[in-house]
Design an enzyme around this catalytic site. Structure first.
Site, PDB file in Angstrom:
ATOM      1  N   GLY A   1       0.805  -1.217   0.000  1.00  0.00           N
ATOM      2  CA  GLY A   1       0.000   0.000   0.000  1.00  0.00           C
ATOM      3  C   GLY A   1       0.832   1.257   0.000  1.00  0.00           C
ATOM      4  O   GLY A   1       0.294   2.346   0.230  1.00  0.00           O
TER       5      GLY A   1
ATOM      6  N   GLU B   1       4.523  -7.077   0.933  1.00  0.00           N
ATOM      7  CA  GLU B   1       4.307  -7.484  -0.463  1.00  0.00           C
ATOM      8  C   GLU B   1       4.204  -6.269  -1.369  1.00  0.00           C
ATOM      9  O   GLU B   1       3.162  -6.018  -1.978  1.00  0.00           O
ATOM     10  CB  GLU B   1       2.984  -8.268  -0.561  1.00  0.00           C
ATOM     11  CG  GLU B   1       2.902  -9.478   0.324  1.00  0.00           C
ATOM     12  CD  GLU B   1       1.462  -9.968   0.500  1.00  0.00           C
ATOM     13  OE1 GLU B   1       0.525  -9.243   0.138  1.00  0.00           O
ATOM     14  OE2 GLU B   1       1.305 -11.078   1.004  1.00  0.00           O
ATOM     15  N   PRO B   2       5.257  -5.491  -1.482  1.00  0.00           N
ATOM     16  CA  PRO B   2       5.149  -4.287  -2.312  1.00  0.00           C
ATOM     17  C   PRO B   2       5.150  -4.600  -3.813  1.00  0.00           C
ATOM     18  O   PRO B   2       5.889  -5.469  -4.272  1.00  0.00           O
ATOM     19  CB  PRO B   2       6.399  -3.480  -1.935  1.00  0.00           C
ATOM     20  CG  PRO B   2       7.350  -4.481  -1.378  1.00  0.00           C
ATOM     21  CD  PRO B   2       6.576  -5.659  -0.866  1.00  0.00           C
TER      22      PRO B   2
ATOM     23  N   ARG C   1      -4.765   2.785 -16.768  1.00  0.00           N
ATOM     24  CA  ARG C   1      -4.840   3.437 -15.457  1.00  0.00           C
ATOM     25  C   ARG C   1      -5.465   4.841 -15.503  1.00  0.00           C
ATOM     26  O   ARG C   1      -6.271   5.189 -14.636  1.00  0.00           O
ATOM     27  CB  ARG C   1      -3.465   3.480 -14.786  1.00  0.00           C
ATOM     28  CG  ARG C   1      -2.877   2.092 -14.503  1.00  0.00           C
ATOM     29  CD  ARG C   1      -1.623   2.155 -13.667  1.00  0.00           C
ATOM     30  NE  ARG C   1      -1.900   2.459 -12.289  1.00  0.00           N
ATOM     31  CZ  ARG C   1      -1.736   3.645 -11.727  1.00  0.00           C
ATOM     32  NH1 ARG C   1      -1.267   4.653 -12.434  1.00  0.00           N
ATOM     33  NH2 ARG C   1      -2.038   3.841 -10.477  1.00  0.00           N
TER      34      ARG C   1
ATOM     35  N   CYS D   1     -11.739   2.922 -30.079  1.00  0.00           N
ATOM     36  CA  CYS D   1     -13.086   3.457 -30.315  1.00  0.00           C
ATOM     37  C   CYS D   1     -13.877   3.554 -29.017  1.00  0.00           C
ATOM     38  O   CYS D   1     -14.870   2.857 -28.794  1.00  0.00           O
ATOM     39  CB  CYS D   1     -13.799   2.628 -31.363  1.00  0.00           C
ATOM     40  SG  CYS D   1     -13.052   2.929 -32.959  1.00  0.00           S
ATOM     41  N   GLU D   2     -13.366   4.324 -28.138  1.00  0.00           N
ATOM     42  CA  GLU D   2     -13.968   4.700 -26.852  1.00  0.00           C
ATOM     43  C   GLU D   2     -13.358   6.060 -26.564  1.00  0.00           C
ATOM     44  O   GLU D   2     -12.388   6.443 -27.200  1.00  0.00           O
ATOM     45  CB  GLU D   2     -13.488   3.786 -25.708  1.00  0.00           C
ATOM     46  CG  GLU D   2     -13.717   2.335 -25.875  1.00  0.00           C
ATOM     47  CD  GLU D   2     -15.046   1.889 -25.331  1.00  0.00           C
ATOM     48  OE1 GLU D   2     -15.635   2.651 -24.548  1.00  0.00           O
ATOM     49  OE2 GLU D   2     -15.483   0.798 -25.709  1.00  0.00           O
TER      50      GLU D   2
ATOM     51  N   TYR E   1       1.117  -2.126 -12.954  1.00  0.00           N
ATOM     52  CA  TYR E   1      -0.281  -2.212 -13.391  1.00  0.00           C
ATOM     53  C   TYR E   1      -0.475  -1.532 -14.746  1.00  0.00           C
ATOM     54  O   TYR E   1      -1.513  -0.898 -14.975  1.00  0.00           O
ATOM     55  CB  TYR E   1      -1.222  -1.623 -12.319  1.00  0.00           C
ATOM     56  CG  TYR E   1      -0.968  -2.209 -10.952  1.00  0.00           C
ATOM     57  CD1 TYR E   1      -1.359  -3.508 -10.657  1.00  0.00           C
ATOM     58  CD2 TYR E   1      -0.293  -1.487  -9.969  1.00  0.00           C
ATOM     59  CE1 TYR E   1      -1.098  -4.067  -9.416  1.00  0.00           C
ATOM     60  CE2 TYR E   1      -0.026  -2.044  -8.721  1.00  0.00           C
ATOM     61  CZ  TYR E   1      -0.433  -3.331  -8.459  1.00  0.00           C
ATOM     62  OH  TYR E   1      -0.168  -3.889  -7.235  1.00  0.00           O
TER      63      TYR E   1
HETATM   64  C1  LIG Z   1      -2.683  -8.740  -1.169  1.00  0.00           C
HETATM   65  C2  LIG Z   1      -1.913  -7.694  -1.879  1.00  0.00           C
HETATM   66  N1  LIG Z   1      -0.597  -7.543  -1.602  1.00  0.00           N
HETATM   67  C3  LIG Z   1       0.141  -6.599  -2.226  1.00  0.00           C
HETATM   68  C4  LIG Z   1      -0.407  -5.760  -3.182  1.00  0.00           C
HETATM   69  C5  LIG Z   1       0.478  -4.744  -3.860  1.00  0.00           C
HETATM   70  O1  LIG Z   1       0.077  -3.445  -3.617  1.00  0.00           O
HETATM   71  P1  LIG Z   1       0.903  -2.204  -4.169  1.00  0.00           P
HETATM   72  O2  LIG Z   1       1.092  -2.395  -5.630  1.00  0.00           O
HETATM   73  O3  LIG Z   1       0.120  -1.005  -3.821  1.00  0.00           O
HETATM   74  O4  LIG Z   1       2.250  -2.222  -3.515  1.00  0.00           O
HETATM   75  C6  LIG Z   1      -1.759  -5.858  -3.488  1.00  0.00           C
HETATM   76  C7  LIG Z   1      -2.377  -4.957  -4.486  1.00  0.00           C
HETATM   77  O5  LIG Z   1      -3.483  -5.015  -4.900  1.00  0.00           O
HETATM   78  C8  LIG Z   1      -2.535  -6.862  -2.828  1.00  0.00           C
HETATM   79  O6  LIG Z   1      -3.840  -7.005  -3.107  1.00  0.00           O
END
Ligand SMILES: Cc1ncc(COP(=O)(O)O)c(C=O)c1O
Length: 409
Positions: free
Chosen positions: A218, A259-260, A298, A328-329, A356
Protein backbone atom coordinates in the site's frame (compact mmCIF):
# COMPACT_ATOMS: atom_id res chain seq x y z
CA UNK A 1 17.41 6.79 -14.79
CA UNK A 2 17.32 6.04 -18.51
CA UNK A 3 18.25 9.21 -20.43
CA UNK A 4 15.67 10.53 -22.91
CA UNK A 5 18.18 10.09 -25.72
CA UNK A 6 18.41 6.36 -24.99
CA UNK A 7 14.60 6.13 -24.82
CA UNK A 8 14.42 7.73 -28.29
CA UNK A 9 16.99 5.24 -29.59
CA UNK A 10 15.00 2.36 -28.13
CA UNK A 11 11.82 3.64 -29.81
CA UNK A 12 13.76 3.69 -33.11
CA UNK A 13 15.22 0.25 -32.53
CA UNK A 14 12.09 -1.59 -31.36
CA UNK A 15 9.31 0.66 -32.67
CA UNK A 16 6.43 2.03 -30.62
CA UNK A 17 4.32 1.64 -28.62
CA UNK A 18 6.94 0.13 -26.35
CA UNK A 19 7.36 -0.53 -22.63
CA UNK A 20 10.86 0.05 -21.25
CA UNK A 21 11.87 -0.95 -17.70
CA UNK A 22 14.88 0.40 -15.87
CA UNK A 23 16.24 -2.62 -13.96
CA UNK A 24 18.78 -0.47 -12.09
CA UNK A 25 15.89 1.61 -10.72
CA UNK A 26 14.14 -1.58 -9.57
CA UNK A 27 17.34 -2.67 -7.80
CA UNK A 28 17.57 0.74 -6.09
CA UNK A 29 13.92 0.55 -5.02
CA UNK A 30 14.38 -2.94 -3.60
CA UNK A 31 17.54 -2.02 -1.69
CA UNK A 32 15.95 1.17 -0.37
CA UNK A 33 12.95 -0.77 0.90
CA UNK A 34 14.99 -3.48 2.60
CA UNK A 35 17.35 -0.95 4.22
CA UNK A 36 14.44 1.01 5.68
CA UNK A 37 13.58 -1.80 8.12
CA UNK A 38 15.73 -2.89 11.00
CA UNK A 39 14.28 -6.22 12.12
CA UNK A 40 15.90 -9.60 12.45
CA UNK A 41 13.70 -11.44 9.97
CA UNK A 42 12.35 -9.40 7.08
CA UNK A 43 10.89 -10.97 3.96
CA UNK A 44 9.92 -9.01 0.88
CA UNK A 45 7.53 -10.79 -1.45
CA UNK A 46 7.23 -8.73 -4.61
CA UNK A 47 3.53 -8.46 -5.62
CA UNK A 48 4.05 -9.66 -9.14
CA UNK A 49 0.60 -8.65 -10.38
CA UNK A 50 2.21 -5.23 -10.84
CA UNK A 51 4.53 -6.52 -13.59
CA UNK A 52 4.88 -10.21 -14.35
CA UNK A 53 7.43 -10.34 -17.14
CA UNK A 54 9.66 -13.39 -16.51
CA UNK A 55 12.88 -11.39 -16.75
CA UNK A 56 11.60 -8.96 -14.11
CA UNK A 57 10.65 -11.90 -11.89
CA UNK A 58 14.15 -13.32 -12.36
CA UNK A 59 15.61 -9.97 -11.36
CA UNK A 60 13.62 -10.09 -8.09
CA UNK A 61 14.77 -13.64 -7.48
CA UNK A 62 18.41 -12.63 -7.97
CA UNK A 63 17.94 -9.81 -5.45
CA UNK A 64 16.67 -12.29 -2.84
CA UNK A 65 12.99 -11.35 -2.98
CA UNK A 66 10.09 -13.75 -2.61
CA UNK A 67 6.89 -13.48 -4.63
CA UNK A 68 3.28 -12.64 -3.86
CA UNK A 69 0.97 -14.32 -6.38
CA UNK A 70 -2.78 -13.95 -6.76
CA UNK A 71 -3.52 -16.64 -9.31
CA UNK A 72 -2.47 -20.15 -10.21
CA UNK A 73 -0.85 -18.75 -13.35
CA UNK A 74 1.19 -16.18 -11.42
CA UNK A 75 2.41 -19.06 -9.24
CA UNK A 76 3.37 -20.99 -12.38
CA UNK A 77 5.21 -17.94 -13.72
CA UNK A 78 7.09 -17.64 -10.43
CA UNK A 79 8.10 -21.30 -10.50
CA UNK A 80 9.10 -20.92 -14.16
CA UNK A 81 11.31 -17.97 -13.18
CA UNK A 82 13.06 -20.28 -10.68
CA UNK A 83 11.49 -19.28 -7.36
CA UNK A 84 11.51 -21.88 -4.61
CA UNK A 85 7.84 -22.69 -3.72
CA UNK A 86 8.50 -21.72 -0.10
CA UNK A 87 9.37 -18.21 -1.30
CA UNK A 88 6.01 -17.85 -3.03
CA UNK A 89 2.92 -16.81 -1.14
CA UNK A 90 -0.40 -17.36 -2.88
CA UNK A 91 -2.86 -14.62 -1.82
CA UNK A 92 -5.87 -14.81 -4.10
CA UNK A 93 -9.37 -13.56 -3.56
CA UNK A 94 -12.60 -15.34 -4.35
CA UNK A 95 -11.03 -18.30 -6.16
CA UNK A 96 -12.34 -21.85 -6.09
CA UNK A 97 -11.14 -24.58 -3.76
CA UNK A 98 -10.10 -26.48 -6.91
CA UNK A 99 -7.61 -23.73 -7.73
CA UNK A 100 -6.26 -23.94 -4.16
CA UNK A 101 -5.87 -27.71 -4.57
CA UNK A 102 -3.84 -27.23 -7.75
CA UNK A 103 -1.62 -24.59 -6.15
CA UNK A 104 -1.18 -26.69 -3.00
CA UNK A 105 0.46 -29.36 -5.17
CA UNK A 106 3.30 -26.89 -5.76
CA UNK A 107 3.77 -26.57 -1.98
CA UNK A 108 3.79 -22.77 -1.92
CA UNK A 109 2.69 -20.81 1.10
CA UNK A 110 -0.99 -19.92 0.99
CA UNK A 111 -3.28 -17.25 2.38
CA UNK A 112 -6.96 -17.93 3.01
CA UNK A 113 -9.43 -15.07 2.97
CA UNK A 114 -12.85 -16.54 3.68
CA UNK A 115 -14.35 -18.86 6.28
CA UNK A 116 -15.72 -21.47 3.89
CA UNK A 117 -12.29 -21.93 2.36
CA UNK A 118 -10.64 -22.00 5.78
CA UNK A 119 -12.88 -24.94 6.64
CA UNK A 120 -12.18 -26.75 3.36
CA UNK A 121 -8.42 -26.27 3.65
CA UNK A 122 -8.59 -27.24 7.31
CA UNK A 123 -10.47 -30.47 6.59
CA UNK A 124 -8.36 -31.51 3.60
CA UNK A 125 -4.91 -30.07 4.37
CA UNK A 126 -4.72 -29.64 8.16
CA UNK A 127 -0.91 -29.82 8.13
CA UNK A 128 -0.26 -27.33 5.37
CA UNK A 129 0.80 -24.04 7.01
CA UNK A 130 -1.53 -21.21 6.11
CA UNK A 131 -1.90 -17.48 6.54
CA UNK A 132 -5.26 -16.00 7.40
CA UNK A 133 -6.17 -12.70 5.77
CA UNK A 134 -8.01 -10.42 8.14
CA UNK A 135 -10.18 -7.50 7.09
CA UNK A 136 -9.39 -4.94 9.81
CA UNK A 137 -12.28 -2.59 8.87
CA UNK A 138 -9.97 0.33 8.32
CA UNK A 139 -10.49 2.82 5.53
CA UNK A 140 -7.12 3.39 3.88
CA UNK A 141 -5.86 3.81 0.35
CA UNK A 142 -5.77 6.39 -2.41
CA UNK A 143 -9.30 5.90 -3.76
CA UNK A 144 -12.38 3.68 -3.37
CA UNK A 145 -11.22 1.16 -5.99
CA UNK A 146 -7.94 0.49 -4.21
CA UNK A 147 -9.19 0.64 -0.60
CA UNK A 148 -9.64 -2.96 0.40
CA UNK A 149 -9.59 -3.15 4.19
CA UNK A 150 -12.83 -1.34 4.97
CA UNK A 151 -16.06 -2.83 6.31
CA UNK A 152 -17.71 -3.14 2.88
CA UNK A 153 -14.69 -4.68 1.20
CA UNK A 154 -14.83 -8.23 -0.21
CA UNK A 155 -11.26 -8.92 0.94
CA UNK A 156 -10.27 -10.85 4.05
CA UNK A 157 -12.24 -12.32 6.94
CA UNK A 158 -13.86 -9.71 9.16
CA UNK A 159 -11.97 -9.01 12.34
CA UNK A 160 -15.34 -9.43 14.09
CA UNK A 161 -15.39 -13.07 12.99
CA UNK A 162 -12.25 -13.88 14.92
CA UNK A 163 -14.11 -16.16 17.39
CA UNK A 164 -15.38 -18.21 14.43
CA UNK A 165 -11.87 -18.44 12.96
CA UNK A 166 -10.46 -19.55 16.30
CA UNK A 167 -13.14 -22.22 16.66
CA UNK A 168 -12.39 -23.66 13.23
CA UNK A 169 -8.65 -23.57 13.82
CA UNK A 170 -9.02 -25.37 17.15
CA UNK A 171 -11.55 -27.96 16.04
CA UNK A 172 -9.80 -28.84 12.77
CA UNK A 173 -6.28 -28.39 14.20
CA UNK A 174 -5.39 -26.06 11.34
CA UNK A 175 -1.73 -25.10 11.10
CA UNK A 176 -1.85 -21.27 11.07
CA UNK A 177 1.64 -19.87 10.50
CA UNK A 178 0.79 -16.26 9.83
CA UNK A 179 -1.68 -13.40 9.91
CA UNK A 180 -2.07 -11.32 6.77
CA UNK A 181 -3.57 -7.93 6.20
CA UNK A 182 -3.57 -5.57 3.22
CA UNK A 183 -5.66 -2.44 3.52
CA UNK A 184 -5.18 -0.83 0.11
CA UNK A 185 -2.80 0.98 -2.21
CA UNK A 186 -1.45 4.54 -2.18
CA UNK A 187 -1.45 4.98 1.61
CA UNK A 188 0.45 8.12 2.62
CA UNK A 189 -0.13 8.07 6.36
CA UNK A 190 2.56 5.94 8.02
CA UNK A 191 0.43 5.73 11.18
CA UNK A 192 -2.05 3.52 9.30
CA UNK A 193 0.58 0.78 9.08
CA UNK A 194 1.36 1.07 12.80
CA UNK A 195 -2.35 0.97 13.72
CA UNK A 196 -2.83 -2.12 11.54
CA UNK A 197 0.23 -3.75 13.10
CA UNK A 198 -1.17 -3.22 16.59
CA UNK A 199 -4.42 -4.87 15.53
CA UNK A 200 -2.52 -7.78 14.01
CA UNK A 201 -0.34 -8.26 17.08
CA UNK A 202 -3.54 -8.53 19.13
CA UNK A 203 -4.85 -11.20 16.77
CA UNK A 204 -1.54 -13.08 16.55
CA UNK A 205 -1.56 -13.39 20.34
CA UNK A 206 -4.65 -15.58 20.12
CA UNK A 207 -2.93 -18.28 18.03
CA UNK A 208 -0.33 -20.72 19.30
CA UNK A 209 2.29 -20.93 16.57
CA UNK A 210 2.38 -17.73 14.56
CA UNK A 211 5.77 -17.41 12.86
CA UNK A 212 5.08 -14.46 10.59
CA UNK A 213 2.91 -11.46 10.09
CA UNK A 214 2.31 -10.09 6.62
CA UNK A 215 1.39 -6.44 6.27
CA UNK A 216 0.71 -6.60 2.53
CA UNK A 217 1.55 -3.33 0.90
CA UNK A 218 0.00 0.00 0.00
CA UNK A 219 3.02 2.31 -0.16
CA UNK A 220 2.27 5.48 -2.08
CA UNK A 221 4.69 6.66 -4.70
CA UNK A 222 4.81 10.03 -6.46
CA UNK A 223 3.27 10.23 -9.92
CA UNK A 224 3.92 13.92 -10.46
CA UNK A 225 6.05 16.69 -9.08
CA UNK A 226 4.84 17.75 -5.65
CA UNK A 227 2.95 14.47 -5.08
CA UNK A 228 3.08 13.05 -1.57
CA UNK A 229 4.59 9.61 -1.14
CA UNK A 230 5.01 7.20 1.77
CA UNK A 231 8.16 8.13 3.65
CA UNK A 232 9.54 4.61 3.63
CA UNK A 233 12.52 5.41 5.88
CA UNK A 234 10.25 7.02 8.49
CA UNK A 235 7.81 4.14 8.25
CA UNK A 236 10.62 1.55 8.41
CA UNK A 237 12.07 3.10 11.54
CA UNK A 238 8.72 3.51 13.35
CA UNK A 239 7.53 0.09 12.29
CA UNK A 240 10.76 -1.70 13.21
CA UNK A 241 10.71 -0.12 16.69
CA UNK A 242 7.12 -1.24 17.24
CA UNK A 243 7.71 -4.72 15.81
CA UNK A 244 10.94 -5.29 17.79
CA UNK A 245 9.21 -4.14 20.99
CA UNK A 246 6.43 -6.68 20.37
CA UNK A 247 8.91 -9.51 19.73
CA UNK A 248 10.84 -8.60 22.87
CA UNK A 249 7.70 -8.38 24.99
CA UNK A 250 6.54 -11.79 23.79
CA UNK A 251 10.04 -13.23 23.77
CA UNK A 252 9.50 -14.49 20.25
CA UNK A 253 11.16 -14.24 16.84
CA UNK A 254 8.68 -13.77 14.06
CA UNK A 255 9.14 -12.85 10.42
CA UNK A 256 7.89 -9.52 9.17
CA UNK A 257 6.68 -9.76 5.59
CA UNK A 258 5.62 -7.11 3.09
CA UNK A 259 4.31 -7.48 -0.46
CA UNK A 260 5.15 -4.29 -2.31
CA UNK A 261 4.28 -4.02 -5.99
CA UNK A 262 4.01 -0.40 -7.06
CA UNK A 263 6.89 0.76 -4.85
CA UNK A 264 9.22 -1.68 -6.59
CA UNK A 265 8.44 -1.15 -10.24
CA UNK A 266 6.25 1.87 -10.92
CA UNK A 267 8.94 4.51 -11.41
CA UNK A 268 11.09 2.05 -13.39
CA UNK A 269 8.63 1.91 -16.28
CA UNK A 270 8.47 4.14 -19.36
CA UNK A 271 5.80 3.79 -21.99
CA UNK A 272 6.86 5.13 -25.38
CA UNK A 273 4.25 6.10 -27.93
CA UNK A 274 4.19 8.00 -31.19
CA UNK A 275 1.90 10.85 -32.17
CA UNK A 276 -0.30 9.83 -35.11
CA UNK A 277 -2.29 13.03 -35.42
CA UNK A 278 -2.39 16.56 -34.05
CA UNK A 279 -5.97 17.76 -34.31
CA UNK A 280 -6.94 21.34 -33.64
CA UNK A 281 -10.61 21.81 -32.71
CA UNK A 282 -12.51 24.88 -31.64
CA UNK A 283 -11.95 24.01 -27.98
CA UNK A 284 -8.60 22.24 -27.71
CA UNK A 285 -5.70 20.57 -29.46
CA UNK A 286 -5.70 16.79 -29.45
CA UNK A 287 -2.50 14.79 -29.72
CA UNK A 288 -3.69 11.37 -30.87
CA UNK A 289 -1.18 8.61 -30.17
CA UNK A 290 -0.63 5.10 -31.51
CA UNK A 291 -1.93 3.50 -28.33
CA UNK A 292 -5.00 3.58 -26.12
CA UNK A 293 -6.73 2.16 -23.07
CA UNK A 294 -5.84 -1.27 -24.43
CA UNK A 295 -2.17 -0.64 -23.51
CA UNK A 296 -2.41 1.71 -20.51
CA UNK A 297 -5.77 1.80 -18.77
CA UNK A 298 -4.84 3.44 -15.46
CA UNK A 299 -5.76 7.01 -16.51
CA UNK A 300 -9.24 5.89 -17.62
CA UNK A 301 -9.81 3.27 -14.92
CA UNK A 302 -8.45 5.06 -11.86
CA UNK A 303 -8.18 8.63 -13.10
CA UNK A 304 -4.47 8.05 -12.58
CA UNK A 305 -2.03 10.77 -13.50
CA UNK A 306 0.99 9.74 -15.58
CA UNK A 307 3.54 12.43 -16.30
CA UNK A 308 4.06 12.78 -20.07
CA UNK A 309 7.09 14.25 -21.87
CA UNK A 310 7.60 14.98 -25.54
CA UNK A 311 11.13 13.63 -25.92
CA UNK A 312 11.32 14.53 -29.63
CA UNK A 313 11.08 18.28 -29.07
CA UNK A 314 12.44 19.03 -25.62
CA UNK A 315 13.07 22.71 -26.29
CA UNK A 316 9.77 23.30 -28.12
CA UNK A 317 7.37 25.99 -26.93
CA UNK A 318 5.01 24.77 -24.19
CA UNK A 319 1.42 24.34 -25.33
CA UNK A 320 -1.72 22.69 -23.99
CA UNK A 321 -2.81 19.32 -25.37
CA UNK A 322 -5.35 16.63 -24.69
CA UNK A 323 -3.57 13.32 -25.16
CA UNK A 324 -5.95 10.72 -26.55
CA UNK A 325 -5.72 7.14 -27.79
CA UNK A 326 -6.80 5.40 -30.99
CA UNK A 327 -9.42 3.13 -29.45
CA UNK A 328 -13.09 3.46 -30.31
CA UNK A 329 -13.97 4.70 -26.85
CA UNK A 330 -13.16 7.96 -25.14
CA UNK A 331 -9.67 7.00 -24.09
CA UNK A 332 -8.17 10.20 -22.77
CA UNK A 333 -4.76 9.85 -21.16
CA UNK A 334 -4.53 13.50 -20.09
CA UNK A 335 -6.61 16.67 -20.46
CA UNK A 336 -5.07 20.09 -21.03
CA UNK A 337 -1.51 18.96 -20.40
CA UNK A 338 1.33 21.40 -20.95
CA UNK A 339 3.84 19.76 -23.32
CA UNK A 340 6.67 20.97 -25.54
CA UNK A 341 5.10 21.56 -28.95
CA UNK A 342 3.83 18.23 -30.28
CA UNK A 343 4.25 17.38 -33.96
CA UNK A 344 2.99 14.32 -35.80
CA UNK A 345 5.64 11.60 -35.49
CA UNK A 346 6.98 12.82 -32.12
CA UNK A 347 7.65 10.31 -29.35
CA UNK A 348 5.75 10.86 -26.11
CA UNK A 349 6.87 9.04 -22.99
CA UNK A 350 4.55 8.19 -20.12
CA UNK A 351 6.43 7.99 -16.82
CA UNK A 352 5.69 5.65 -13.92
CA UNK A 353 4.56 2.98 -16.34
CA UNK A 354 6.03 0.00 -14.52
CA UNK A 355 3.18 -1.08 -12.25
CA UNK A 356 -0.28 -2.21 -13.39
CA UNK A 357 0.34 -1.02 -16.93
CA UNK A 358 1.47 -3.87 -19.18
CA UNK A 359 -0.20 -6.40 -16.87
CA UNK A 360 -3.55 -4.66 -17.39
CA UNK A 361 -3.12 -4.41 -21.18
CA UNK A 362 -5.54 -6.17 -23.52
CA UNK A 363 -6.26 -6.85 -27.17
CA UNK A 364 -9.33 -4.62 -27.22
CA UNK A 365 -10.18 -3.50 -30.79
CA UNK A 366 -8.06 -6.54 -31.80
CA UNK A 367 -4.93 -4.45 -31.47
CA UNK A 368 -1.58 -5.96 -30.63
CA UNK A 369 0.08 -5.63 -27.26
CA UNK A 370 3.44 -3.81 -27.28
CA UNK A 371 6.86 -5.35 -26.71
CA UNK A 372 8.79 -4.94 -23.44
CA UNK A 373 12.45 -4.02 -23.05
CA UNK A 374 14.57 -4.14 -19.90
CA UNK A 375 17.63 -1.92 -19.50
CA UNK A 376 20.30 -3.13 -17.06
CA UNK A 377 23.62 -1.30 -16.62
CA UNK A 378 22.94 0.61 -19.84
CA UNK A 379 22.33 -2.50 -21.95
CA UNK A 380 18.90 -3.17 -23.44
CA UNK A 381 17.26 -6.61 -23.55
CA UNK A 382 14.10 -7.36 -25.50
CA UNK A 383 12.07 -9.30 -22.90
CA UNK A 384 8.78 -9.65 -24.80
CA UNK A 385 8.16 -9.49 -28.50
CA UNK A 386 5.51 -7.34 -30.09
CA UNK A 387 2.41 -9.44 -30.71
CA UNK A 388 1.40 -10.39 -34.21
CA UNK A 389 -1.92 -11.19 -35.85
CA UNK A 390 -1.18 -14.86 -35.06
CA UNK A 391 -1.51 -14.01 -31.34
CA UNK A 392 -4.95 -12.56 -31.99
CA UNK A 393 -6.29 -15.69 -33.68
CA UNK A 394 -4.37 -18.20 -31.54
CA UNK A 395 -6.78 -20.59 -29.88
CA UNK A 396 -9.80 -19.53 -31.94
CA UNK A 397 -11.65 -22.36 -33.64
CA UNK A 398 -13.56 -21.55 -36.79
CA UNK A 399 -16.93 -23.26 -36.57
CA UNK A 400 -17.95 -25.18 -39.68
CA UNK A 401 -21.61 -24.28 -40.12
CA UNK A 402 -24.22 -23.47 -42.69
CA UNK A 403 -27.07 -20.97 -42.41
CA UNK A 404 -29.20 -23.26 -44.56
CA UNK A 405 -30.94 -25.83 -42.31
CA UNK A 406 -30.18 -29.36 -43.48
CA UNK A 407 -33.11 -31.36 -44.85
CA UNK A 408 -35.13 -33.13 -42.13
CA UNK A 409 -33.97 -30.85 -39.30
C1 LIG B 1 -2.68 -8.74 -1.17
C2 LIG B 1 -1.91 -7.69 -1.88
N1 LIG B 1 -0.60 -7.54 -1.60
C3 LIG B 1 0.14 -6.60 -2.23
C4 LIG B 1 -0.41 -5.76 -3.18
C5 LIG B 1 0.48 -4.74 -3.86
O1 LIG B 1 0.08 -3.44 -3.62
P1 LIG B 1 0.90 -2.20 -4.17
O2 LIG B 1 1.09 -2.39 -5.63
O3 LIG B 1 0.12 -1.00 -3.82
O4 LIG B 1 2.25 -2.22 -3.51
C6 LIG B 1 -1.76 -5.86 -3.49
C7 LIG B 1 -2.38 -4.96 -4.49
O5 LIG B 1 -3.48 -5.02 -4.90
C8 LIG B 1 -2.53 -6.86 -2.83
O6 LIG B 1 -3.84 -7.01 -3.11
Amino acid sequence: MIPNEQLRELADKYGSPLYVYDADQIIDNYNRFVSAFDVEQLQVHYACKALTNLSILKLFKEMGSGLDCVSEQEVQLGLHAGFDPKDIIYTPNGVSFDEYRRVLKYKTRITVDNLSLLEKVGVNYPDHPIHIRINPHLMAGGNQKISVGHIDSKFGISIHQLPHILRLVKNLKINVEGIHVHTGSDIIDTDVFIRVADLIFGIADQFDDITSIDLGSGFKIAYKEGDMSTDIEKLGKAFSDRFNAYCKEKNTKITLRFEPGKFMVSNAGHFLTQVNVVKQTTSCTFAGINSGLNHLIRPMFYNAHHHIDNISNQSGEKKLYSIVGNICETDTFADNRLLNEVREGDTLVFRNAGAYCYTMASNYNSRLRPPEVMVLHGRDYLIRERETFQDIIKGQLEAEFSLTPSVGS
